[in-house]
Design a protein around this motif. Structure first.
Motif, PDB file in Angstrom:
ATOM      1  N   ALA A  13       1.256  12.960  53.732  1.00 43.40           N
ATOM      2  CA  ALA A  13       2.584  12.450  53.332  1.00 43.40           C
ATOM      3  C   ALA A  13       3.043  11.324  54.265  1.00 43.40           C
ATOM      4  N   THR A  14       2.808  11.482  55.565  1.00 43.82           N
ATOM      5  CA  THR A  14       3.250  10.428  56.493  1.00 43.82           C
ATOM      6  C   THR A  14       2.402   9.159  56.326  1.00 43.82           C
ATOM      7  N   THR A  15       1.131   9.337  56.018  1.00 40.59           N
ATOM      8  CA  THR A  15       0.288   8.156  55.783  1.00 40.59           C
ATOM      9  C   THR A  15       0.790   7.381  54.568  1.00 40.59           C
ATOM     10  N   ILE A  16       1.133   8.120  53.498  1.00 43.53           N
ATOM     11  CA  ILE A  16       1.650   7.464  52.281  1.00 43.53           C
ATOM     12  C   ILE A  16       2.980   6.778  52.594  1.00 43.53           C
ATOM     13  N   ARG A  17       3.833   7.439  53.392  1.00 45.18           N
ATOM     14  CA  ARG A  17       5.105   6.819  53.789  1.00 45.18           C
ATOM     15  C   ARG A  17       4.862   5.516  54.537  1.00 45.18           C
ATOM     16  N   ASP A  18       3.956   5.561  55.509  1.00 48.78           N
ATOM     17  CA  ASP A  18       3.719   4.371  56.323  1.00 48.78           C
ATOM     18  C   ASP A  18       3.131   3.228  55.491  1.00 48.78           C
ATOM     19  N   LEU A  19       2.230   3.581  54.545  1.00 47.19           N
ATOM     20  CA  LEU A  19       1.611   2.543  53.709  1.00 47.19           C
ATOM     21  C   LEU A  19       2.643   1.857  52.812  1.00 47.19           C
ATOM     22  N   ASN A  20       3.618   2.634  52.332  1.00 51.86           N
ATOM     23  CA  ASN A  20       4.584   2.086  51.367  1.00 51.86           C
ATOM     24  C   ASN A  20       5.862   1.555  51.996  1.00 51.86           C
ATOM     25  N   LEU A  21       6.354   2.231  53.012  1.00 52.36           N
ATOM     26  CA  LEU A  21       7.673   1.889  53.563  1.00 52.36           C
ATOM     27  C   LEU A  21       7.609   1.406  55.006  1.00 52.36           C
TER      28      LEU A  21
END
Ligand code: SF4
Length: 353
Positions: A49-57
């Protein structure tokens, strides 16, 4: 039957900025959510979840602020868990003064929230359409800030269009709990269909949507996941905030405060479903919840300052530094505390330009 192995395989298939793979099922998400009660499994979910957050936001929290109790709540009977409404109207001049004080802190994003007056569609403005148009116009004349509006199901299509013309960046409609029996029990005077209708109006009008989930009212895991899946249909959804149930003194709902754990796990699952959406913390959470929120893939908006128009001068809410604006208005500045908390996570909050 759920198994750690199959849930882990599914989780690995989410490992890019798009979040969920095509063909995911509600059961996949329910399994992830229920297995994440085990901290060792949750660690895997949080990492993705944090990886997806960092990639998008990206990985920079950004400052926002809120002014609450801007309108009286006319919902009768009132929601049984709520004690934070007001029955009297705040002066526009005081709200503008509060906005100016917040702007002087460098914050350029403001959400205005208040109680509800149920709107009915028709030729004339209804609910709080006119009040919000007047208020937003007055604030826009005084400060250069992005403004979001949250007055429950109190806006008509005409009102949404007028606010859009004024440059409002989002309208909130919070379903709170995605279970009509619980909604009726805890919010007997409110309208779930009115709240869904407002989301639909915003979707049709191209108005960005902000919404909230209240965790811990008694809803099931299935209700929580169904709520997230329902929200995913709104392409205009931009912000989703998570409240943690707290039995406020004198609230008739009673009950026991919700743990931060189911909230954090739900944020992580929400990040898979809503990879580009701002996932924030709302009522019932405090700055102490920020580390777990960030670890679970939350982000990136943080509330640096708040004003409640029903709290007398000098009595801000919660911890922080109180800035007296006038004899009726005080800004509660939590930026110092939050900056320290974020710094200890290796994060530096930024201001919107
Ligand atoms: S509508 Fe909102 S402000 Fe009014 S009683 Fe319910 S929770 Fe409180």
């Amino acid at each position: 039957m759920k198994s750690i192995e199959s849930a882990t395989l599914f989780l690995q298939s989410c490992f890019d900025e798009k979040g969920l793979p095509e063909g995911y099922t509600e059961k996949n998400l329910l399994d992830l959510y229920s297995l994440s009660a085990d901290p060792s499994f949750a660690a895997n979910l949080f990492k993705i979840a944090t990886t997806i957050r960092d990639l998008n936001l990206g990985s920079s929290p950004w400052w926002s602020a809120g002014i609450s109790a801007i309108t009286p709540c006319e919902i009768e009977p009132s929601c049984t868990y709520c004690t934070f409404f007001t029955r009297s109207a705040a002066e526009i001049e005081d709200i503008v003064a509060a906005a100016q004080a917040i702007a002087s802190l460098g914050i350029r994003h403001l959400h205005l929230s208040g109680g509800s007056r149920l709107a009915t569609e028709g030729a004339a403005f209804s609910g709080y359409d006119s009040q919000m148009i007047d208020l937003v116009s007055a604030i826009k004349d005084a400060v250069d800030m992005e403004i979001e509006v949250n007055v429950g199901p109190s806006l008509t299509r005409k009102g949404v269009r007028a606010l859009q013309k004024l440059g409002v960046v989002a309208v909130t409609s919070s379903l709170e709990v995605f279970n009509s029996n619980l909604f009726e029990r805890y919010k007997p005077g409110d309208s779930l269909s009115g709240r869904i209708r407002l989301m639909e109006i915003c979707e049709e009008e191209g108005m960005p949507i902000r919404s909230m989930i209240l965790v811990g009212l008694g809803e099931s895991d299935e209700d929580r996941i169904a709520h997230l899946i329902f929200l995913r249909r709104f392409s205009m959804l931009r912000h989703l905030r998570f409240s943690r149930f707290i039995p406020f003194p004198n609230a008739t709902a009673g009950g026991v405060r919700c743990s931060p754990w189911p909230v954090a796990r739900l944020i992580a699952v929400a990040r898979l479903l809503l990879p580009t959406i701002d996932l924030g913390l709302a009522a019932g959470n405090s700055p102490d919840d920020l580390p777990l929120w960030w670890l679970a893939g939350g982000g990136n908006q943080v509330l640096g300052a708040s004003v409640s128009m029903r709290v007398p001068q000098g009595k801000g809410t919660g911890e922080g530094h109180v800035i007296t604006v006038n004899e009726r208005v005080a800004v509660h500045n939590k930026m110092q505390q939050i900056t320290r908390y974020l710094d200890e996570l290796g994060l530096t909050p930024i201001f919107l330009k």
